[in-house]
Design a protein around this motif. Sequence first.
Motif, PDB file in Angstrom:
ATOM      1  N   ARG A 132      46.490 -41.473  -6.344  1.00 11.29           N
ATOM      2  CA  ARG A 132      47.539 -40.470  -6.102  1.00 11.29           C
ATOM      3  C   ARG A 132      47.019 -39.386  -5.139  1.00 11.29           C
ATOM      4  N   GLY A 133      45.798 -38.923  -5.420  1.00  2.00           N
ATOM      5  CA  GLY A 133      45.192 -37.870  -4.593  1.00  2.00           C
ATOM      6  C   GLY A 133      44.984 -38.339  -3.163  1.00  2.00           C
ATOM      7  N   LEU A 134      44.454 -39.556  -3.008  1.00  2.83           N
ATOM      8  CA  LEU A 134      44.188 -40.074  -1.660  1.00  2.83           C
ATOM      9  C   LEU A 134      45.501 -40.270  -0.897  1.00  2.83           C
ATOM     10  N   LYS A 135      46.494 -40.733  -1.623  1.00  2.61           N
ATOM     11  CA  LYS A 135      47.780 -40.987  -0.962  1.00  2.61           C
ATOM     12  C   LYS A 135      48.374 -39.677  -0.431  1.00  2.61           C
ATOM     13  N   GLU A 136      48.330 -38.677  -1.260  1.00  7.88           N
ATOM     14  CA  GLU A 136      48.886 -37.375  -0.865  1.00  7.88           C
ATOM     15  C   GLU A 136      48.131 -36.812   0.347  1.00  7.88           C
ATOM     16  N   ALA A 137      46.810 -36.963   0.313  1.00  3.95           N
ATOM     17  CA  ALA A 137      46.016 -36.442   1.439  1.00  3.95           C
ATOM     18  C   ALA A 137      46.385 -37.177   2.726  1.00  3.95           C
ATOM     19  N   LEU A 138      46.591 -38.485   2.620  1.00  4.07           N
ATOM     20  CA  LEU A 138      46.945 -39.258   3.816  1.00  4.07           C
ATOM     21  C   LEU A 138      48.309 -38.837   4.355  1.00  4.07           C
ATOM     22  N   ILE A 139      49.251 -38.625   3.458  1.00  3.79           N
ATOM     23  CA  ILE A 139      50.583 -38.179   3.886  1.00  3.79           C
ATOM     24  C   ILE A 139      50.462 -36.870   4.659  1.00  3.79           C
ATOM     25  N   ARG A 140      49.695 -35.941   4.110  1.00  2.00           N
ATOM     26  CA  ARG A 140      49.588 -34.619   4.758  1.00  2.00           C
ATOM     27  C   ARG A 140      48.812 -34.707   6.063  1.00  2.00           C
ATOM     28  N   LYS A 141      47.843 -35.597   6.110  1.00  2.00           N
ATOM     29  CA  LYS A 141      47.107 -35.784   7.361  1.00  2.00           C
ATOM     30  C   LYS A 141      48.036 -36.375   8.434  1.00  2.00           C
ATOM     31  N   LEU A 142      48.799 -37.409   8.052  1.00  2.00           N
ATOM     32  CA  LEU A 142      49.744 -38.030   8.989  1.00  2.00           C
ATOM     33  C   LEU A 142      50.732 -36.996   9.527  1.00  2.00           C
TER      34      LEU A 142
END
Length: 373
Positions: A340-350
């Motif tokens: 969940r944490g990694l996914k959220e970070a990727l979304i915000r990075k994108l």
Amino acid sequence: MNLAPIDDLTEALRSAHPELEAVYDVAAPERVFLVGGAVRDLLLRRERTDIDLVVIGDAATLATALGAEVVEHERFATAKLRLDGHEVDIATAREEVYERPGALPTVVPAATIEADLGRRDFTINAMALPLRGEQRLIDPLDGHPDLEGGLLRVLHRRSFVDDPTRALRAARYAARFGFALEEKTETLLRDADLATVSADRRNIELLRLAAEPEAVRGFGLLAEWGLIALREGGIELASRVSELLATPPWRDFAPRDRVGMQAALGPTGGEEELATAHPQRPSLAVELASRRDPVELVLARALGAEWLDRYLTEWRAVRLEIDGADLLAAGVPQGHAIGRGLKEALIRKLDGEIAGREQELEAALAAARWAAG
Ligand code: ATP
């Protein structure tokens, strides 16, 4: 059509296909023949990579002498081999005999090459050249004048009834060579009924057409002949995918044959949804496009989804600098919170909200802790 002189064919074959030297060494005179498309292309002076040979008598002996693995195909030996990187197909000469009118044919070994040529699709594909023996073009069905005149002519009036996939093959040759149908052939072809062929056999020939540089023209012909129904706007779509697949960034992104066939004929798939979507953020674009079949992506782009260009060139390659180990080290427990944490970070990075390792970790930890409750 300005054809290569018949007297030069043997020499032309030797220089275009030096890999056949091994065959000359073991072939018996008047027993082994170059046939079909390979003879046609030699006359047309067109290069090709694969070669078909027919053997009167025993194909297995020749194939074994060449070190090939022989497939006992029903009752007739066939073999596929690679000689210096070129594919060579070896088959036993065969013919179809009708025990009574209207009955299904029985396939038996042919005693002459002429008999084998008599079961082929078009006159231009029904010529042979002996590998050894008296050098001549064997052309009992007058393929040479038809090739010269750019005409596709079937060998007999039941040809498309016996095998309707020949109608699809006609489109392939007509499109590739710019040939026309001989008049009677055209009448017979328009009556062909593809419904009597299995979907598998039909698709094999349609995919072969779709792989051709002139595929769009071929699909247009099939529709004009009343043999297939095109997808709405299929011709334009097939032209657009053909252009896309020839230029970066889409070049070779998906197999030309599958994309071309689906563009021309359908059925429509997930591409419609992608084409009408207007993702407002890169993360939404990735959400929509990732895990899709590349065929669907190309079709959607051809239907107007311009945002897919950036998905392809930028967004789909975006990765985090951190991984699960970093979250574990920071005290997040093993389990779904890490993902969940990694996914959220990727979304915000994108979406350009964060950059760099530190901010990624911060965003991932916040989301992971929230998920872990
Ligand atoms: P390409 O040039 O695209 O490789 P080809 O002309 O070599 O095509 P193939 O499908 O490889 O065609 O078949 C080889 C030969 O076998 C043809 O030239 C033709 O003589 C014969 N043939 C293939 N399919 C059929 C068919 N359905 N009916 C009759 N003859 C056929």
